[in-house]
Design a protein around this motif. Structure first.
Motif, PDB file in Angstrom:
ATOM      1  N   ILE A 195       0.840  -1.199   0.000  1.00  0.00           N
ATOM      2  CA  ILE A 195       0.000   0.000   0.000  1.00  0.00           C
ATOM      3  C   ILE A 195       0.875   1.249   0.000  1.00  0.00           C
ATOM      4  CG2 ILE A 195      -1.646   1.341   1.370  1.00  0.00           C
ATOM      5  CD1 ILE A 195      -2.812  -1.375   2.328  1.00  0.00           C
ATOM      6  N   GLY A 196       1.892   1.257   0.864  1.00  0.00           N
ATOM      7  CA  GLY A 196       2.810   2.389   0.893  1.00  0.00           C
ATOM      8  C   GLY A 196       3.490   2.599  -0.448  1.00  0.00           C
ATOM      9  N   ALA A 197       3.897   1.490  -1.090  1.00  0.00           N
ATOM     10  CA  ALA A 197       4.548   1.582  -2.396  1.00  0.00           C
ATOM     11  C   ALA A 197       3.595   2.117  -3.457  1.00  0.00           C
ATOM     12  CB  ALA A 197       5.072   0.206  -2.798  1.00  0.00           C
ATOM     13  N   LYS A 198       2.330   1.725  -3.382  1.00  0.00           N
ATOM     14  CA  LYS A 198       1.351   2.163  -4.386  1.00  0.00           C
ATOM     15  C   LYS A 198       1.051   3.651  -4.247  1.00  0.00           C
ATOM     16  CE  LYS A 198      -1.353   1.127  -7.867  1.00  0.00           C
ATOM     17  NZ  LYS A 198      -0.775   0.753  -9.182  1.00  0.00           N
ATOM     18  N   PHE A 199       0.988   4.162  -3.017  1.00  0.00           N
ATOM     19  CA  PHE A 199       0.794   5.600  -2.853  1.00  0.00           C
ATOM     20  C   PHE A 199       2.033   6.367  -3.295  1.00  0.00           C
ATOM     21  CE2 PHE A 199      -2.805   4.524  -0.058  1.00  0.00           C
ATOM     22  CZ  PHE A 199      -3.738   5.436  -0.552  1.00  0.00           C
ATOM     23  N   ALA A 200       3.204   5.760  -3.119  1.00  0.00           N
ATOM     24  CA  ALA A 200       4.438   6.409  -3.551  1.00  0.00           C
ATOM     25  C   ALA A 200       4.536   6.479  -5.067  1.00  0.00           C
ATOM     26  CB  ALA A 200       5.647   5.666  -2.976  1.00  0.00           C
ATOM     27  N   LYS A 201       4.142   5.397  -5.732  1.00  0.00           N
ATOM     28  CA  LYS A 201       4.240   5.300  -7.192  1.00  0.00           C
ATOM     29  C   LYS A 201       2.922   4.735  -7.741  1.00  0.00           C
ATOM     30  CE  LYS A 201       8.640   6.513  -7.472  1.00  0.00           C
ATOM     31  NZ  LYS A 201       9.090   7.739  -8.172  1.00  0.00           N
ATOM     32  N   PRO A 202       1.873   5.548  -7.782  1.00  0.00           N
ATOM     33  CA  PRO A 202       0.547   5.034  -8.164  1.00  0.00           C
ATOM     34  C   PRO A 202       0.476   4.496  -9.585  1.00  0.00           C
ATOM     35  CG  PRO A 202       0.531   7.433  -7.990  1.00  0.00           C
ATOM     36  CD  PRO A 202       1.831   6.971  -7.419  1.00  0.00           C
ATOM     37  N   GLU A 203       1.375   4.935 -10.459  1.00  0.00           N
ATOM     38  CA  GLU A 203       1.326   4.489 -11.846  1.00  0.00           C
ATOM     39  C   GLU A 203       2.079   3.177 -12.061  1.00  0.00           C
ATOM     40  OE1 GLU A 203       5.112   6.852 -11.387  1.00  0.00           O
ATOM     41  OE2 GLU A 203       3.063   6.908 -10.601  1.00  0.00           O
ATOM     42  N   HIS A 204       2.743   2.667 -11.036  1.00  0.00           N
ATOM     43  CA  HIS A 204       3.548   1.456 -11.175  1.00  0.00           C
ATOM     44  C   HIS A 204       2.730   0.206 -10.819  1.00  0.00           C
ATOM     45  CE1 HIS A 204       7.826   3.353 -11.013  1.00  0.00           C
ATOM     46  NE2 HIS A 204       6.947   4.197 -11.532  1.00  0.00           N
ATOM     47  N   LEU A 205       3.091  -0.907 -11.450  1.00  0.00           N
ATOM     48  CA  LEU A 205       2.540  -2.204 -11.066  1.00  0.00           C
ATOM     49  C   LEU A 205       3.134  -2.593  -9.722  1.00  0.00           C
ATOM     50  CD1 LEU A 205       1.086  -4.945 -11.600  1.00  0.00           C
ATOM     51  CD2 LEU A 205       3.160  -5.670 -12.820  1.00  0.00           C
ATOM     52  N   VAL A 206       2.275  -2.889  -8.741  1.00  0.00           N
ATOM     53  CA  VAL A 206       2.726  -3.305  -7.404  1.00  0.00           C
ATOM     54  C   VAL A 206       2.185  -4.697  -7.121  1.00  0.00           C
ATOM     55  CG1 VAL A 206       2.653  -2.828  -4.934  1.00  0.00           C
ATOM     56  CG2 VAL A 206       2.840  -0.927  -6.565  1.00  0.00           C
ATOM     57  N   LEU A 207       3.108  -5.620  -6.825  1.00  0.00           N
ATOM     58  CA  LEU A 207       2.735  -6.996  -6.507  1.00  0.00           C
ATOM     59  C   LEU A 207       3.123  -7.310  -5.075  1.00  0.00           C
ATOM     60  CD1 LEU A 207       4.145  -7.147  -9.686  1.00  0.00           C
ATOM     61  CD2 LEU A 207       2.885  -9.283  -9.523  1.00  0.00           C
ATOM     62  N   SER A 208       2.153  -7.738  -4.288  1.00  0.00           N
ATOM     63  CA  SER A 208       2.388  -8.154  -2.915  1.00  0.00           C
ATOM     64  C   SER A 208       2.439  -9.677  -2.882  1.00  0.00           C
ATOM     65  CB  SER A 208       1.254  -7.652  -2.018  1.00  0.00           C
ATOM     66  OG  SER A 208       1.265  -8.311  -0.767  1.00  0.00           O
ATOM     67  N   PHE A 209       3.619 -10.227  -2.546  1.00  0.00           N
ATOM     68  CA  PHE A 209       3.766 -11.679  -2.414  1.00  0.00           C
ATOM     69  C   PHE A 209       3.718 -12.045  -0.931  1.00  0.00           C
ATOM     70  CE2 PHE A 209       5.693 -10.920  -6.536  1.00  0.00           C
ATOM     71  CZ  PHE A 209       5.220 -11.980  -7.296  1.00  0.00           C
ATOM     72  N   THR A 210       2.894 -13.005  -0.590  1.00  0.00           N
ATOM     73  CA  THR A 210       2.749 -13.374   0.812  1.00  0.00           C
ATOM     74  C   THR A 210       2.336 -14.836   0.930  1.00  0.00           C
ATOM     75  OG1 THR A 210       1.653 -12.772   2.890  1.00  0.00           O
ATOM     76  CG2 THR A 210       0.331 -12.607   0.885  1.00  0.00           C
ATOM     77  N   GLY A 211       2.476 -15.355   2.123  1.00  0.00           N
ATOM     78  CA  GLY A 211       1.897 -16.653   2.435  1.00  0.00           C
ATOM     79  C   GLY A 211       0.557 -16.442   3.112  1.00  0.00           C
ATOM     80  N   ASP A 212      -0.163 -17.522   3.326  1.00  0.00           N
ATOM     81  CA  ASP A 212      -1.453 -17.375   4.002  1.00  0.00           C
ATOM     82  C   ASP A 212      -1.272 -16.923   5.441  1.00  0.00           C
ATOM     83  OD1 ASP A 212      -1.804 -20.486   5.410  1.00  0.00           O
ATOM     84  OD2 ASP A 212      -0.461 -20.252   3.715  1.00  0.00           O
ATOM     85  N   GLY A 213      -0.120 -17.229   6.041  1.00  0.00           N
ATOM     86  CA  GLY A 213       0.144 -16.775   7.401  1.00  0.00           C
ATOM     87  C   GLY A 213       0.375 -15.280   7.465  1.00  0.00           C
ATOM     88  N   GLY A 214       1.271 -14.766   6.640  1.00  0.00           N
ATOM     89  CA  GLY A 214       1.575 -13.339   6.634  1.00  0.00           C
ATOM     90  C   GLY A 214       0.380 -12.496   6.235  1.00  0.00           C
ATOM     91  N   LEU A 215      -0.429 -12.998   5.298  1.00  0.00           N
ATOM     92  CA  LEU A 215      -1.606 -12.256   4.855  1.00  0.00           C
ATOM     93  C   LEU A 215      -2.539 -11.973   6.024  1.00  0.00           C
ATOM     94  CD1 LEU A 215      -3.532 -11.220   2.549  1.00  0.00           C
ATOM     95  CD2 LEU A 215      -4.534 -13.518   2.591  1.00  0.00           C
ATOM     96  N   GLN A 216      -2.722 -12.963   6.883  1.00  0.00           N
ATOM     97  CA  GLN A 216      -3.726 -12.832   7.937  1.00  0.00           C
ATOM     98  C   GLN A 216      -3.262 -11.991   9.117  1.00  0.00           C
ATOM     99  OE1 GLN A 216      -6.475 -16.616   8.038  1.00  0.00           O
ATOM    100  NE2 GLN A 216      -4.400 -17.310   7.581  1.00  0.00           N
ATOM    101  N   ILE A 217      -1.982 -11.669   9.168  1.00  0.00           N
ATOM    102  CA  ILE A 217      -1.502 -10.813  10.257  1.00  0.00           C
ATOM    103  C   ILE A 217      -1.984  -9.381  10.072  1.00  0.00           C
ATOM    104  CG2 ILE A 217       0.602  -9.726  11.180  1.00  0.00           C
ATOM    105  CD1 ILE A 217       1.914 -12.432  11.178  1.00  0.00           C
ATOM    106  N   ASN A 218      -1.991  -8.898   8.827  1.00  0.00           N
ATOM    107  CA  ASN A 218      -2.493  -7.543   8.568  1.00  0.00           C
ATOM    108  C   ASN A 218      -3.608  -7.566   7.528  1.00  0.00           C
ATOM    109  OD1 ASN A 218      -1.187  -5.567  10.255  1.00  0.00           O
ATOM    110  ND2 ASN A 218       0.734  -6.142   9.257  1.00  0.00           N
ATOM    111  N   VAL A 219      -4.448  -8.574   7.601  1.00  0.00           N
ATOM    112  CA  VAL A 219      -5.519  -8.759   6.620  1.00  0.00           C
ATOM    113  C   VAL A 219      -6.489  -7.578   6.605  1.00  0.00           C
ATOM    114  CG1 VAL A 219      -7.083 -10.017   8.164  1.00  0.00           C
ATOM    115  CG2 VAL A 219      -7.134 -10.494   5.697  1.00  0.00           C
ATOM    116  N   GLN A 220      -6.562  -6.843   7.729  1.00  0.00           N
ATOM    117  CA  GLN A 220      -7.489  -5.714   7.810  1.00  0.00           C
ATOM    118  C   GLN A 220      -7.186  -4.625   6.777  1.00  0.00           C
ATOM    119  OE1 GLN A 220      -5.096  -6.248  10.197  1.00  0.00           O
ATOM    120  NE2 GLN A 220      -3.858  -4.444   9.755  1.00  0.00           N
ATOM    121  N   GLU A 221      -5.950  -4.573   6.276  1.00  0.00           N
ATOM    122  CA  GLU A 221      -5.599  -3.538   5.304  1.00  0.00           C
ATOM    123  C   GLU A 221      -6.230  -3.785   3.934  1.00  0.00           C
ATOM    124  OE1 GLU A 221      -4.309  -0.827   6.441  1.00  0.00           O
ATOM    125  OE2 GLU A 221      -4.021  -1.764   8.406  1.00  0.00           O
ATOM    126  N   LEU A 222      -6.827  -4.967   3.747  1.00  0.00           N
ATOM    127  CA  LEU A 222      -7.589  -5.192   2.521  1.00  0.00           C
ATOM    128  C   LEU A 222      -8.745  -4.208   2.408  1.00  0.00           C
ATOM    129  CD1 LEU A 222      -7.779  -9.105   2.341  1.00  0.00           C
ATOM    130  CD2 LEU A 222      -6.402  -7.588   0.907  1.00  0.00           C
TER     131      LEU A 222
END
Length: 558
Positions: free
Chosen positions: A421-448
């Motif tokens: 999210i921080g990267a996308k606000f920094a460079k909104p025109e760029h492709l941003v890919l977030s790679f995660t596992g199911d464990g890491g996703l659920q730690i900050n899942v609220q940011e969805l």
């Protein structure tokens, strides 16, 4: 002018366009004044840890100061993981916390608390920041801001924190009467013996450059690119340096590319640029990592000779060192290292298979390798922590202009989603890919929720094995397969398709390797997606200890 207005104007003058945070009673005034400038956008997260990771990534991508804001008490403590993460990875970040009224926090009556959410966050933060301070005198705000900014950005960059009570934020000040901060500290002043470095390069048959994250932090990427090309010395990297140079041989370390580790083992000269040589890089027995003569260049004198006492140290700003080396190389001849390049290239081809360990279902490294050609040259990849981080890094072949963001020093699960999210606000025109596992996703899942509400075009690639994969690997190696906390009946993952629908995101599932091609259209639009990559429960990850035979077989003697 009030103190909050002064803080807002200071950030505008420093080019800060976004501030991340979670609203609270003790920061309402600050947020109000930030937005009133018309030049700062306040980004409301759904947890303060998410705000901190956003600010961290924002700084990595822009090269400017990242800023996060939180209210007093639990808001401040929720920032701490992100503060530590930024500081350990040397990311210039400013964290501002609101605080209870001055009268409550300055009482010396021995009570554990005098007000509501009254907490001494500065004492908590001091050991894990470059500078932390409680602002109790409105007239010191200029000094505190200037000192904090200096500490965050100069020398080895890092995290700083300012704690500002509610009534101090409202206090009226005369900006012209405020005293500023005058730095006295000198960074990197050991001097450069360029002739000695050139001599060692000329004497070496198998020289190697290890590039770390410090090269980018110092703004020396372009100079380094010229240095690598001009010297023709092979380049490997640390995890944080993996996106610096197009044409390197991958990253070295415990889970690094086999060819990069073989190159480190067999080099006779290792030029270390902006890398701290941490344990995950060199292992518990550094002598097994390399027998090379080491030249170590770093702005932080505390990192020099910490691991290899006999290294030749150069304590200067990296851009200064590289610029002087480029000037010297223009007048000198170096040996032809073509055969050394060919040797490392042969290892890269021969041992690529070492990373492809899954014989059941999808192999995650192959999936990422197949994704890479579909990405644009300005794409930003953001890793989480765990097996997924290493699979992506093993497969990553940087194109010049791409970025790969990692939580390295702290290794914090939950980093990827808010950092993207921080990267996308920094460079909104760029492709941003977030790679995660199911464990890491659920730690900050609220940011969805933030991604869905704003329809931020982030592609969230989830390697889903319904467990904590790296933990299971350690448990099977050293704990007799006692999978406490990582059993299917103890840890699971939510239905990701339903999760995507709930938050207003698109969804794709990669069931077979050929399905990756269908992501071409996903990567070319600017809409958010969850891309599920289901993998086997016990998917494997290679590490250097499993490759002992190959390292011995490829050892070059003499």
């Amino acid at each position: 002018m009030n103190v909050a207005q002064y803080v807002a104007n200071f950030l505008v003058d420093k080019g800060v366009a976004h501030v991340f945070g979670y609203q609270g009673g003790a920061i309402l005034k600050l947020v109000d004044e930030f937005v009133a400038t018309g030049k700062i956008e306040f980004i409301q997260n759904y947890h303060e840890q998410g705000s901190a990771f956003c600010a961290d990534a924002y700084s990595r991508v822009t090269g400017n100061l990242g800023v996060a804001l939180a209210t007093s008490g639990p808001g401040a403590t929720n920032l701490m993981t992100g503060i530590v993460n930024a500081n350990l990875d040397s990311i210039p970040t400013l964290f501002i916390t609101g605080q209870d009224y001055k009268a409550n926090i300055t009482k010396k009556n021995g009570a554990r608390q005098n007000g509501f959410q009254d907490l001494d966050i500065v004492s908590i933060a001091k050991p894990v920041t470059k500078y932390s301070s409680l602002v109790v005198d409105p007239k010191t705000i200029r000094y505190e801001l200037e000192k904090a900014y200096y500490c965050a950005t100069q020398g080895r960059p890092g995290a700083v924190l300012l704690d500002i009570p509610i009534d101090i934020q409202f206090a009226e000040i005369d900006p012209k009467a405020l005293k500023g901060f005058t730095p006295t500290e000198a960074f990197g002043n050991s001097g450069i013996d360029v002739s000695r470095v050139i001599q060692l390069m000329q004497e070496a048959a198998r020289p190697l450059i290890l590039v770390g994250g410090g090269v980018r932090l110092s703004g020396a990427e372009e100079a380094f690119y010229q240095f690598a090309k001009q010297s023709n010395i092979p380049v490997i990297s640390t995890l944080n340096g993996l996106d610096v140079f197009e044409g390197g041989y991958g990253f070295a370390g415990l889970y690094g590319n086999t060819a990069a580790n073989l190159a480190a083992q067999n080099a006779d000269l290792l030029i270390v640029l902006g890398a701290r040589l941490g344990q995950r890089q060199v292992g518990k027995v550094p002598e097994r990592y390399t027998m090379a003569r080491i030249i170590h260049v770093d702005i932080d004198s505390a990192e020099l000779k910490r691991v290899f006492p006999d290294e030749l140290i150069i304590n200067v700003h990296l851009e200064t060192f590289i610029t002087e080396m480029l000037s010297a190389l223009s007048k000198e001849n170096l040996p032809d290292y073509s055969l050394w390049h060919e040797t490392i290239s042969s290892w890269k081809e021969k041992y690529h298979v070492n990373a492809l360990l899954n014989d059941v279902g999808l192999d995650p490294v192959r999936v990422v390798e197949k994704m890479m050609p579909l990405t644009s040259t300005n794409a930003i990849f953001v890793n989480d922590v765990g097996q997924n981080q290493m699979w992506v890094s093993q497969a990553f072949q940087v194109k010049k202009g791409q970025r790969l963001l990692n939580s390295v020093g702290l290794g914090s699960m939950g980093f990827s989603l808010p950092a993207a999210i921080g990267a996308k606000f920094a460079k909104p025109e760029h492709l941003v890919l977030s790679f995660t596992g199911d464990g890491g996703l659920q730690i900050n899942v609220q940011e969805l929720m933030l991604i869905g509400m704003r329809q931020l075009g982030i592609k969230i690639v989830v390697f889903n094995n319904n467990t904590l994969g790296m933990i299971r690997e350690v448990q099977i190696r050293y704990y007799n397969a006692n999978y406490h906390g990582a059993n299917p009946f103890e840890f699971g993952c939510v239905d990701l398709k339903m999760l995507a629908q709930t938050y207003g995101l698109g969804y794709r599932r990669i069931g077979a390797l050929e399905d990756v091609d269908s992501l071409r259209d996903v990567f070319s639009d600017d809409l958010p997606y969850i891309i599920e990559v289901p993998i086997a429960l016990d998917s494997k990850l290679t590490n250097r200890y499993d490759e002992a035979d190959c390292f011995e077989a490829e050892r070059i003697h003499g």
